[in-house]
Scaffold this active site. Sequence first.
Site, PDB file in Angstrom:
ATOM      1  N   PRO A 166       0.845  -1.205   0.000  1.00  0.00           N
ATOM      2  CA  PRO A 166       0.000   0.000   0.000  1.00  0.00           C
ATOM      3  C   PRO A 166       0.874   1.245   0.000  1.00  0.00           C
ATOM      4  O   PRO A 166       1.916   1.291   0.660  1.00  0.00           O
ATOM      5  CB  PRO A 166      -0.787  -0.110   1.310  1.00  0.00           C
ATOM      6  CG  PRO A 166      -0.690  -1.548   1.702  1.00  0.00           C
ATOM      7  CD  PRO A 166       0.622  -2.027   1.197  1.00  0.00           C
ATOM      8  N   GLY A 168       0.525   5.496   0.309  1.00  0.00           N
ATOM      9  CA  GLY A 168      -0.350   6.643   0.580  1.00  0.00           C
ATOM     10  C   GLY A 168       0.318   7.923   0.131  1.00  0.00           C
ATOM     11  O   GLY A 168       0.373   8.240  -1.047  1.00  0.00           O
ATOM     12  N   GLY A 169       0.924   8.649   1.077  1.00  0.00           N
ATOM     13  CA  GLY A 169       1.560   9.912   0.738  1.00  0.00           C
ATOM     14  C   GLY A 169       3.023   9.754   0.363  1.00  0.00           C
ATOM     15  O   GLY A 169       3.633  10.668  -0.168  1.00  0.00           O
ATOM     16  N   THR A 171       5.532   9.581   2.409  1.00  0.00           N
ATOM     17  CA  THR A 171       6.413  10.384   3.265  1.00  0.00           C
ATOM     18  C   THR A 171       7.072   9.566   4.372  1.00  0.00           C
ATOM     19  O   THR A 171       7.627  10.129   5.305  1.00  0.00           O
ATOM     20  CB  THR A 171       5.632  11.538   3.924  1.00  0.00           C
ATOM     21  OG1 THR A 171       4.526  10.974   4.640  1.00  0.00           O
ATOM     22  CG2 THR A 171       5.125  12.519   2.896  1.00  0.00           C
ATOM     23  N   PHE A 239       1.551  16.345   2.567  1.00  0.00           N
ATOM     24  CA  PHE A 239       1.700  15.220   1.630  1.00  0.00           C
ATOM     25  C   PHE A 239       1.238  13.880   2.199  1.00  0.00           C
ATOM     26  O   PHE A 239       0.947  12.966   1.444  1.00  0.00           O
ATOM     27  CB  PHE A 239       3.169  15.093   1.201  1.00  0.00           C
ATOM     28  CG  PHE A 239       3.738  16.381   0.683  1.00  0.00           C
ATOM     29  CD1 PHE A 239       3.333  16.876  -0.548  1.00  0.00           C
ATOM     30  CD2 PHE A 239       4.640  17.123   1.434  1.00  0.00           C
ATOM     31  CE1 PHE A 239       3.834  18.077  -1.032  1.00  0.00           C
ATOM     32  CE2 PHE A 239       5.144  18.324   0.959  1.00  0.00           C
ATOM     33  CZ  PHE A 239       4.738  18.813  -0.276  1.00  0.00           C
ATOM     34  N   THR A 248       0.742   3.950  10.675  1.00  0.00           N
ATOM     35  CA  THR A 248       2.001   4.176  11.386  1.00  0.00           C
ATOM     36  C   THR A 248       1.809   4.711  12.803  1.00  0.00           C
ATOM     37  O   THR A 248       2.772   5.007  13.481  1.00  0.00           O
ATOM     38  CB  THR A 248       2.875   5.201  10.639  1.00  0.00           C
ATOM     39  OG1 THR A 248       2.117   6.406  10.489  1.00  0.00           O
ATOM     40  CG2 THR A 248       3.299   4.685   9.282  1.00  0.00           C
ATOM     41  N   SER A 251       1.208  11.042  14.837  1.00  0.00           N
ATOM     42  CA  SER A 251       0.945  12.001  15.904  1.00  0.00           C
ATOM     43  C   SER A 251       0.939  13.390  15.298  1.00  0.00           C
ATOM     44  O   SER A 251       1.728  13.696  14.408  1.00  0.00           O
ATOM     45  CB  SER A 251       2.048  11.885  16.960  1.00  0.00           C
ATOM     46  OG  SER A 251       1.945  12.948  17.882  1.00  0.00           O
ATOM     47  N   TYR A 510      12.589  15.049  19.630  1.00  0.00           N
ATOM     48  CA  TYR A 510      12.882  15.005  18.213  1.00  0.00           C
ATOM     49  C   TYR A 510      14.315  15.469  18.004  1.00  0.00           C
ATOM     50  O   TYR A 510      14.706  16.514  18.504  1.00  0.00           O
ATOM     51  CB  TYR A 510      11.926  15.975  17.520  1.00  0.00           C
ATOM     52  CG  TYR A 510      11.542  15.598  16.127  1.00  0.00           C
ATOM     53  CD1 TYR A 510      10.358  14.920  15.885  1.00  0.00           C
ATOM     54  CD2 TYR A 510      12.351  15.922  15.049  1.00  0.00           C
ATOM     55  CE1 TYR A 510       9.992  14.574  14.589  1.00  0.00           C
ATOM     56  CE2 TYR A 510      11.986  15.578  13.766  1.00  0.00           C
ATOM     57  CZ  TYR A 510      10.814  14.908  13.535  1.00  0.00           C
ATOM     58  OH  TYR A 510      10.453  14.565  12.268  1.00  0.00           O
TER      59      TYR A 510
END
Lengths: 599, 700
Positions: A166, A168-169, A171, A239, A248, A251, A510
């Site tokens: 699959p 999707g974006g 990213t 995106f 995934t 968040s 992060y």
Amino acid sequence: MPSFQSDDQRYAPTLPKRRQELLKWNGWGYKDSKFILNKDNHVELTGERYRLSGLTMPLLRDWMIQTLGVNLEHKSPAQPERTAADIPIPIKNEAFLLDLKKAGIPFSDDSQDRLFRAHGHTLHEIFILREGMFQRLPDLVAWPASHSDVVKVVALAAKHNVVIMPFGGGTSVSAALECPVTESRMILSLDTSQMNKILWIDEQNLTARIEAGVIGQDLERWLAEKGYCTGHEPDSIEFSSLGGWVATRASGMKKNIYGNIEDLLVHVQMVTPQGVVEKSCQVPRMSSGPDIHHFILGSEGTLGVITEVTLKIRPIPLCKKYGSIVFPDFESGVGCLREVARQRCAPASIRLMDNEQFQFGHALKPESSSYFSGIVDGIKKFYITKIKGFKPQELSVATLLFEGTNEEVAAQEKRVYEIAAKFGGLPGGEDNGQRGYMLTFVIAYLRDIGFDYHCVAESFETSVPWDRVLDLCRNVKDRLHRECKERGVQFPAFATCRVTQTYDVGACVYFYFAFNYRSMSNPVHVYEQIEACARDEILANGGSISHHHGVGKLRQRWLPRTVSEVGIGMMRAVKQYLDPQDIFANGNLIGPGQLESKL
Amino acid sequence: MSSSEEQSRNSWIIEDDPSKVSSKHKDGFEDILEERRRTSDLRFIFRSRDVPVYKYSHPRSAQQIKDDVLKSDRVKYAVEQVSESTGTSTKEVYEEVQAILDEMAHAYKLGAIRALAMVLTKTMKRLYRRLYVNEEGINKLRSTIKEYPVIILPSHRSYADFLLVSYLFYNYDLPLPVIAAAMDFMSMKFMGWLLRSAGAFYIRRTFSNDQLYWAVFTEYVQTQVCNGDAPVEFYVEGTRSRTAKTYVPKLGMLKASLEPYFKAHIPDLMVVPISISYDRTLEESLYAYELLGVPKPKESTSGLLKARSILSEDFGNVHMFVGEPISVRQFCDGKVDRIVHSTAPRYIASLTESEEALIQDFAYHVVLEQQKQMIISPFVLIATVLMQNRDGIPLRQLVKEVEWLKRQTANLGGYVDWPGSESAESVVQHQLQLHGNILTLTDEAFVELRQSKPPPNVSKEMQRDIVISTGALQIMTALYRNQLLYLFVRVAFIAVSVNSSLHDTLTLDELYQRYSFLEQLFQREFIFMPGHTRQDFDKSILHLTHGGGLMVDDNRVLIKRSTNKYSTFLSQMFEPFLLGYWVVCQYLLSLPGDIHGKPLPKTHKATSQDVQQLVVRLLQEGVVKHYEIQSLDLLGNALLSLTSMGAITKDKRNGEVYLCPNQIVVSRISENLGRYIDLPSIPGSLLVPEVKQVAVPAKL
């Protein structure tokens, strides 16, 4: 209950089917938006899309030179666009192709279409696009337009033993989209982008039924037309797709008000080789054994295709306000965030940048539009450093986003700034706050200009209990610097972090990490080794394998240690039942090597 | 242009007469006292100090450190537990904590440090000729201090050790370490205060059962490790080595210091071993009498002042080798999984078994490093030769033997501090002068121990006194010989095994069996890395075969061709230890049994004293010749080792540990040991001291 029928005109996706026409084939984002060195040798963001577009950032070039040791004379340009001849020949399952055609589902084996879906955005993948070629690509791209199309495709794939990945974006930053090189069956990239409609909005219950292929910006735009939002804003919102968020455990930055994807999710439909899995009702909560939604959330495309999702929606807030707080150092900032979390009064978003990131953000400041704002900045700087005695090399900045009614926002601001004051924090103005959030959107674009000058850069994240936040931030950054040194990186590395989310028991952290690889022969390999060390360090510091990026293939080596061997066995058992043929063989989470058998 | 004089010589040489070149610098070492002798002490003491600081450290005062300990989660947790289990209010328990802290904490003050530096400068200049330091080690240490928290682990053979380390750090503008010191210093009036102000903190010797003390101690150490306020210094051997041999490492302090790394409080921890080698040890005679069982005087300031007489003596040079910093992260990499600490609060002490085992390996690694970096004084070689020639040796032969031994030492990687520009004879003579209290050089150029031969007819008591004073001299000599043993012990164990073989050949497997028996038996006497027996053995075999000392053919050692001067010398070097342990076995075997035939248990102390009495009788009767066997250290080690080998079981009675020998195991070990050495025959009458009740058990 008002509902809207799907309407092709109304729900025309921002991104075309051939996404490479609008988006970069070997970098982040729109083709028109790019950081370049302009004729004055200053860094400028091209295009007109962003607040920074068309502006120069006079401090950035020197920052690159000083912080990363960039030499403007030494460029490392990317290879030219790849042609069909450069791309491996697809494996064809003729019987499947025939059936697919019969089913009336659009597909393509165009090399550019395949290449675009052969990767996500990890450093490794982008580096391959710039310097080499993937060994294995999807052999075919198909665009089902609805849930029932997906049911057909999955059935055909099972019938003809074709692999489905699959998409999707695109990213992903976990190598989740890379095709397993040992896969000898035909690989179909199932592009969900044509399933992008809002099927209905239920204003009584404040929910919306949405097809999983919708990308974030379209979803929010269309909901806004009705006065609603989901409030889910991951940094990749322009995106990334709804299905990807679910797959995934994504968040969003405003999770304090709206919740993370698992909190927003009311209902979900997933097509598996064993059939469609879904709940029979859309209730706020139920006790029905282990929550099947949690098999789907975070399944990373290994179990099936997510086709439709019911999400919570909220009325668009009346007031939206940025803010910032300057702290004498990172430690007091963390103290403040911890207290905010303790009092459960976090605004929509509260993030704390360490000193390196503050300086980085400062370097991104666009050329001052007016003489006056330059003076104001000067006065602010004078006040903070001279009157308050903050050291520019130590101070740390929190950025804030408040949402709600005017009164709510005012009350929230008051409370947060009061807490901040106890930790020596001074309000730093709205501009600084807004610029802080901008950083997260442009960072991916910035990586591409870094590539042009021998710099590799990446971000990674984790979640960690409060008592370990400071130790983890310090130790991981130290480890990054040290591993660079030990692996012969000739220039000082850039390692910085920010606390991006607060929870009752801990925080999300992060990291940005970059280094100049000039005079090194295998930068990506070195980078990967260093990132692995950093992840080891994170885990040793009580941090997690990932807060929201997921496991993919990049982090699967740490999964057994994270969830225990028994936990892996549980996942394997579910996979075995849902997908005994391993149709969804993207190799994420447990990995092909760890699967029992492969048919 | 240049003068004709300069043209005639190489113009860049200033001094070409080697005897005129000062020995301030030599082979990487620098003498840091020379400058002090030339310039003002006051200026040295009051100059500004620009010390490196750990990059993540937050500056704290000594008082703030105490406050932080008091407020810590760990102490709070312990206080609550103690309060619950004893019924005392938390307030009272906290008062107890405060008292412990007041007793423990250092009161680091720059003023006091300068005062101490003054005292130290004066003292060092009086005691020592030169104080050599490897500059490169200092440079590395300086940059390491900025990067990571640092633990300083010096070797410990004298009280001077920690003074020297502090002086060293002062001299090079490094932050003065905080030092874990034993309580006995605290009671000294002025010195106790001065040392505390200069960074000493005081730890009770035993507190394993005191939960509160343990918590305060752990937190006090760890908060300083984590914040890197100053390097933390302690002795991994736990106490001063009285024998100049490295003691088996103690783990308590190391566990407390390394835990923050395992719990990921810190990015890494750097451990810097420092080896301090003395030409002559201040306490040499004190140690000798202590080993003989004469109690040492209690530490007191007046005692220290009395020791002023030593200020007029010459103690030669000191070498301080600052070792390569050992990264705890690198040492532990891949060996432990720190994730295990993720599921409980970090203030609850919980090192895993694998971490504890690793800490033990680490401790052994550190002391082995310390050993490797020791500087061997020429006198060590002289003492070694003399211990094998206890009746004296002609100077010429001594010089020859010392030169031969020097080569063997260098071949094993030992660093001998041998002045290159002097003749061997003058080096030896200089050393004999420095150690004139132990050795004499007679007019006939004969070197011997300073002992009076016992006259033929003396009373029993006189004889005993002579045994003791001869023992003291030999033990003092052994103190220097001991500094060489670490280097030779592995090859010697092979040599002993080969030399004592009764066959023509010996398979390498058999040899390994014999080697590993010795290693096990002497595990307390010498330092062997746990689990490295095989590697050590293989390496030593390689060394011996390459050196021509061992002939191996088809995996069999050819005994005759492997017996030579080297192997004989090595065997003799270690003979006293083998013999001493054998005597301990004989003593244990001679113990009268109770009605079940089992000997009555005795305490460790009583047992070693009794063995010592037996040794004295054996020496009086001339059954054994090695006076050093009287050493309580040797006898105590033997008992500990036999205990760990199952030959002695421990029995706790009224809180005291009693030793009960297991005769079967003892006799097996004794027999095994007998295969390595020529055994003296012990007359049965000597085994039993002044037998009053004649109750020789029939079973013996």
